[in-house]
Design an enzyme around this catalytic site. Structure first.
Site, mmCIF file in Angstrom:
data_model
loop_
_atom_site.group_PDB
_atom_site.id
_atom_site.type_symbol
_atom_site.label_atom_id
_atom_site.label_comp_id
_atom_site.label_asym_id
_atom_site.label_seq_id
_atom_site.Cartn_x
_atom_site.Cartn_y
_atom_site.Cartn_z
ATOM 1 C CB SER A 175 -0.962 -0.004 1.184
ATOM 2 O OG SER A 175 -0.261 -0.167 2.394
ATOM 3 C CG HIS A 203 -3.834 -0.576 -2.343
ATOM 4 N ND1 HIS A 203 -4.309 0.712 -2.327
ATOM 5 C CD2 HIS A 203 -3.518 -0.887 -1.065
ATOM 6 C CE1 HIS A 203 -4.259 1.176 -1.086
ATOM 7 N NE2 HIS A 203 -3.790 0.229 -0.303
ATOM 8 C CE LYS A 235 -7.483 1.222 0.809
ATOM 9 N NZ LYS A 235 -6.976 0.295 1.780
HETATM 10 C C1 LIG Z 1 -6.890 0.154 3.218
HETATM 11 C C2 LIG Z 1 -6.318 -1.169 3.544
HETATM 12 C C3 LIG Z 1 -6.888 -1.985 4.518
HETATM 13 C C4 LIG Z 1 -7.994 -1.510 5.415
HETATM 14 O O1 LIG Z 1 -9.203 -1.491 4.774
HETATM 15 P P1 LIG Z 1 -10.369 -0.552 5.349
HETATM 16 O O2 LIG Z 1 -11.593 -1.062 4.702
HETATM 17 O O3 LIG Z 1 -10.013 0.829 4.976
HETATM 18 O O4 LIG Z 1 -10.376 -0.760 6.834
HETATM 19 C C5 LIG Z 1 -6.368 -3.248 4.691
HETATM 20 N N1 LIG Z 1 -5.312 -3.678 3.962
HETATM 21 C C6 LIG Z 1 -4.710 -2.897 3.049
HETATM 22 C C7 LIG Z 1 -3.542 -3.427 2.293
HETATM 23 C C8 LIG Z 1 -5.194 -1.616 2.826
HETATM 24 O O5 LIG Z 1 -4.584 -0.829 1.950
#
Ligand SMILES: *Cc1c(COP(=O)(O)O)cnc(C)c1O
Length: 386
Positions: A175, A203, A235
């Protein structure tokens, strides 16, 4: 009682203090933030679906049909036909027998580790994994070890010495760095050593692979290689929540044992309806991914011409490594004053000495917005360039 204010002041002096900016209106490339119009290069809304009219319409119809709150946890009476249909559609799309919705990705990662392993077991994680994977591993009570970033050989050595049930956790797309995990090699090692493997594709889901199925499709892998797949919905899908995909027995185990699943209110059914619409767009509008990939290519071309110090990444996450926290924060502030929103990422989110500007691209950006970013970057210190 310790002096909280003193701790906060120390944090400020180290350029590690975090604060929130206030945004107006929907998530999109041009936004008003803290009263100023800026071009946004830090959102995870990679396909521009967070404010897409079809998704909004599905959300509104969902509210009309189901109201707002879900009223209870999934195991009480909060599990609506909207949630259930979304789980079935996600299973169909990912090619796993079943999926389970969680309210957030953070909770999915806490729940998975805690349901599968405990005292006497082992969790192995990439050093650069997302905080939620790290926290899930630590809270599980299993023996916790990290391996060097994306180093499948070191992972294999650790696997050969691991005790009890072993769970390996990795980001699919890292990330903060944007590079893609070596999932084929990791999967081979896990299979050889009878370890569970979960890939967190927050992602990658929706954007990687010809059909947007994420990093498994990118590598032509399937559920036989990666027994547990997790992705978030906040996302590329532009809504909120997350899911875990796996076997029938895995999903039933999570329903019985994953505390962050059991003891929390289900997300509003309308969010599930909106996500169903996003999932359909991901399948019917491949041009969204084409536009994102064109923007990534345009950004990288411009950056190469300017000799900008980019990390090795071919995804929508394009970090410009700065090094020291103070410089990264100063540059982010300067960019903001010139109408660009690019966040500075600092320790402990990334290792010390690797503070960075983290640029994220979206299908919704125009070429000229990307060129404006480049133009303004060139007016900053030449530290950014080779
Ligand atoms: C954003 C993210 C999360 C968390 O997800 P949320 O739904 O925002 O709590 C978990 N793992 C990765 C790799 C992320 O980028």
């Amino acid at each position: 009682m310790k002096d909280l204010q003193k701790e906060l002041d120390e944090r400020k002096a180290l350029h590690l203090y975090r604060h929130r900016r206030i945004s107006e209106g929907p998530q999109q490339p041009e936004m008003v933030i803290d009263g100023q119009t800026v071009i946004n290069f830090c959102s995870n809304d990679y396909l521009g679906l967070a404010n897409h009219k079809t998704v909004k319409q599905a959300f509104i119809e969902g509210v009309n049909k189901y109201g707002v709150g879900s009223g209870a946890a999934h195991l009480v009476n909060g599990h609506s036909s909207a949630h259930h249909a979304l789980e079935e559609e996600l299973a169909e799309f990912t090619g796993y027998p079943r999926t389970l919705l969680f309210s957030t990705g953070y909770m999915a990662n806490l729940g998975l580790a805690q349901a599968l392993v405990g005292k006497g077991d082992t969790v192995l994680e990439d050093r650069l994994n997302h905080a939620s994977l790290i926290d899930g591993g630590l809270l599980s009570g299993a023996r916790f070890q990290r391996y060097a970033h994306n180093d499948a050989e070191q992972l294999e050595q650790k696997l050969e010495h691991s005790k009890g049930e072993t769970l390996v956790l990795t980001d699919g797309v890292f990330s903060m760095d944007g590079d893609i995990a070596n999932v084929p090699a990791i999967a081979r090692s896990c299979k050889k050593n009878s370890a569970w493997l979960m890939v967190d594709d927050a992602h990658g889901f929706g954007v990687l692979g010809e059909h947007g199925k994420g990093c498994l499709e990118h590598f032509q892998l399937s559920k036989d290689d990666v027994p547990i797949y997790m992705a978030t919905l906040g996302k590329a899908l532009g809504t909120s929540g997350a899911f875990i995909a796996g076997s029938e027995a895995l999903i039933e185990t999570l329903i019985q044992k994953a505390r962050p699943y059991i003891y929390t209110t289900a997300t509003p059914p309308a969010v599930a309806e909106a996500t169903r619409a996003s999932l359909k767009l991901i399948q019917t509008q491949p041009e969204l991914r084409t536009r994102l990939n064109d923007n990534i290519a345009h950004f990288k071309n411009c950056a190469a011409q300017l000799k900008l110090k980019l990390a090795e990444s071919r995804t929508a996450i394009q970090p410009i490594i700065i090094g020291n926290e103070e410089d990264a924060v100063n540059m982010s502030e300067q960019l903001f004053s010139k109408g660009l929103l690019v966040t500075a990422i600092r320790p402990p989110t990334v290792p010390k000495g690797t503070a960075r500007l983290r640029v994220t691209l979206s299908a919704a950006h125009t070429k000229s917005q990307i060129e404006q970013l480049m133009e303004i970057l060139t007016t900053l210190q030449n530290k950014l360039f080779y």
